[in-house]
Design a protein around this motif. Structure first.
Motif, PDB file in Angstrom:
ATOM      1  N   GLY A 132       0.798  -1.223   0.000  1.00 50.61           N
ATOM      2  CA  GLY A 132       0.000   0.000   0.000  1.00 50.61           C
ATOM      3  C   GLY A 132       0.824   1.263   0.000  1.00 50.61           C
ATOM      4  O   GLY A 132       0.434   2.272  -0.572  1.00 50.61           O
ATOM      5  N   MET A 152      -3.034  10.215   0.765  1.00 55.36           N
ATOM      6  CA  MET A 152      -2.769  10.295   2.202  1.00 55.36           C
ATOM      7  C   MET A 152      -2.237  11.689   2.524  1.00 55.36           C
ATOM      8  O   MET A 152      -1.047  11.879   2.795  1.00 55.36           O
ATOM      9  CB  MET A 152      -1.751   9.234   2.629  1.00 55.36           C
ATOM     10  N   MET A 174       2.908   7.060   9.746  1.00 55.49           N
ATOM     11  CA  MET A 174       2.301   5.824   9.254  1.00 55.49           C
ATOM     12  C   MET A 174       2.096   4.827  10.390  1.00 55.49           C
ATOM     13  O   MET A 174       1.065   4.147  10.449  1.00 55.49           O
ATOM     14  CB  MET A 174       3.161   5.227   8.136  1.00 55.49           C
ATOM     15  N   LYS A 177      -0.959   5.782  12.340  1.00 54.58           N
ATOM     16  CA  LYS A 177      -2.206   5.490  11.628  1.00 54.58           C
ATOM     17  C   LYS A 177      -2.415   3.992  11.394  1.00 54.58           C
ATOM     18  O   LYS A 177      -3.452   3.576  10.888  1.00 54.58           O
ATOM     19  CB  LYS A 177      -2.213   6.205  10.277  1.00 54.58           C
ATOM     20  N   VAL A 179      -0.673   2.185   9.271  1.00 53.50           N
ATOM     21  CA  VAL A 179      -0.498   1.952   7.841  1.00 53.50           C
ATOM     22  C   VAL A 179       0.694   1.019   7.613  1.00 53.50           C
ATOM     23  O   VAL A 179       1.758   1.195   8.207  1.00 53.50           O
ATOM     24  CB  VAL A 179      -0.269   3.288   7.096  1.00 53.50           C
ATOM     25  N   SER A 180       0.524   0.055   6.721  1.00 51.76           N
ATOM     26  CA  SER A 180       1.602  -0.857   6.364  1.00 51.76           C
ATOM     27  C   SER A 180       2.427  -0.256   5.236  1.00 51.76           C
ATOM     28  O   SER A 180       1.878   0.320   4.299  1.00 51.76           O
ATOM     29  CB  SER A 180       1.013  -2.205   5.935  1.00 51.76           C
ATOM     30  N   TRP A 181       3.735  -0.385   5.307  1.00 52.81           N
ATOM     31  CA  TRP A 181       4.588   0.152   4.258  1.00 52.81           C
ATOM     32  C   TRP A 181       5.803  -0.738   4.079  1.00 52.81           C
ATOM     33  O   TRP A 181       6.126  -1.578   4.922  1.00 52.81           O
ATOM     34  CB  TRP A 181       5.017   1.582   4.583  1.00 52.81           C
TER      35      TRP A 181
END
Length: 215
Positions: A132, A152, A174, A177, A179-181
């Motif tokens: 993502g 985003m 991230m 939040k 969020v996967s990165w």
């Protein structure tokens, strides 16, 4: 229009090669004219690298009007768009949002990192498809690449652009939040005199004929 296919886009951010307005951290180590010449070479090198990928769209987003953009648009067959926003964060967020309206995956890169390769970019696309978000750290604390599948804007608000904590702050946001990165290999930006010296050693074709002041 929402992306309904597998279209991929690379957004390239570039400044006009105006002496005294680009690569300012390299002056007076380099003259203003030489710094602008180096900037031109880095922009061309970046576009030469990116256009080796044949399965993605490329957009050149520029900070100001300049005759050079017409030459680049014709040479590399890329559309040129004007950046919009009050700071770098707003401009990046705007360009990414626009590109994501018609693309499933978007990478944004600058023109200061000659070590970006087609393989690096392909890995970035593969990673953003899986995770993502993908981010390519710079060794000065910033980042050389960011890839998203959806807007985003909170990644870009109230950032201290140009500082050495951009990458760390982006990652922290991230994490906050959830969020996967994916994190790519760190690469070198060409911003400081020590970067130029390393560039002379590693890629002399990009620095040939550019003399350091006092030598």
């Amino acid at each position: 229009m929402a992306a309904s296919n597998n279209r991929k886009t690379i957004v390239v951010f570039a400044k006009a090669p105006v002496p005294g307005e680009v690569k300012t951290r390299l002056t007076p180590f380099l003259s203003e004219a030489s710094a602008a010449d180096l900037h031109r070479r880095l922009v061309v090198h970046t576009l030469q690298t990116i256009t080796q990928l044949t399965d993605c769209f490329i957009e050149l987003w520029v900070g100001s009007e300049h005759d050079w953009w017409t030459e680049l648009a014709e040479r590399f067959a890329v559309p040129v768009y004007r950046q919009r926003g009050n700071d770098l964060g707003e401009r990046m967020s705007y360009a990414l949002d626009k590109a994501l309206q018609g693309s499933k995956q978007v990478l944004i890169v600058g023109t200061d990192c000659p070590d970006i390769t087609p393989q690096y970019l392909q890995r970035a696309f593969d990673s953003v498809e899986q995770q993502g978000v993908v981010i390519g750290p710079a060794d000065d604390g910033g980042y050389v690449l960011l890839g998203l599948r959806q807007p985003m804007p909170w990644l870009f608000n109230d950032m201290r652009w140009g500082g050495d904590s951009i990458f760390a702050t982006t990652v922290a946001r991230m994490e906050e939040k959830g969020v996967s990165w994916f994190e790519l290999q760190p690469l070198m930006d060409i911003d400081r005199p020590e970067d130029f010296i390393r560039l002379q050693q590693l890629r002399p074709n990009l620095t040939e004929g550019l003399s350091v002041n006092g030598t």
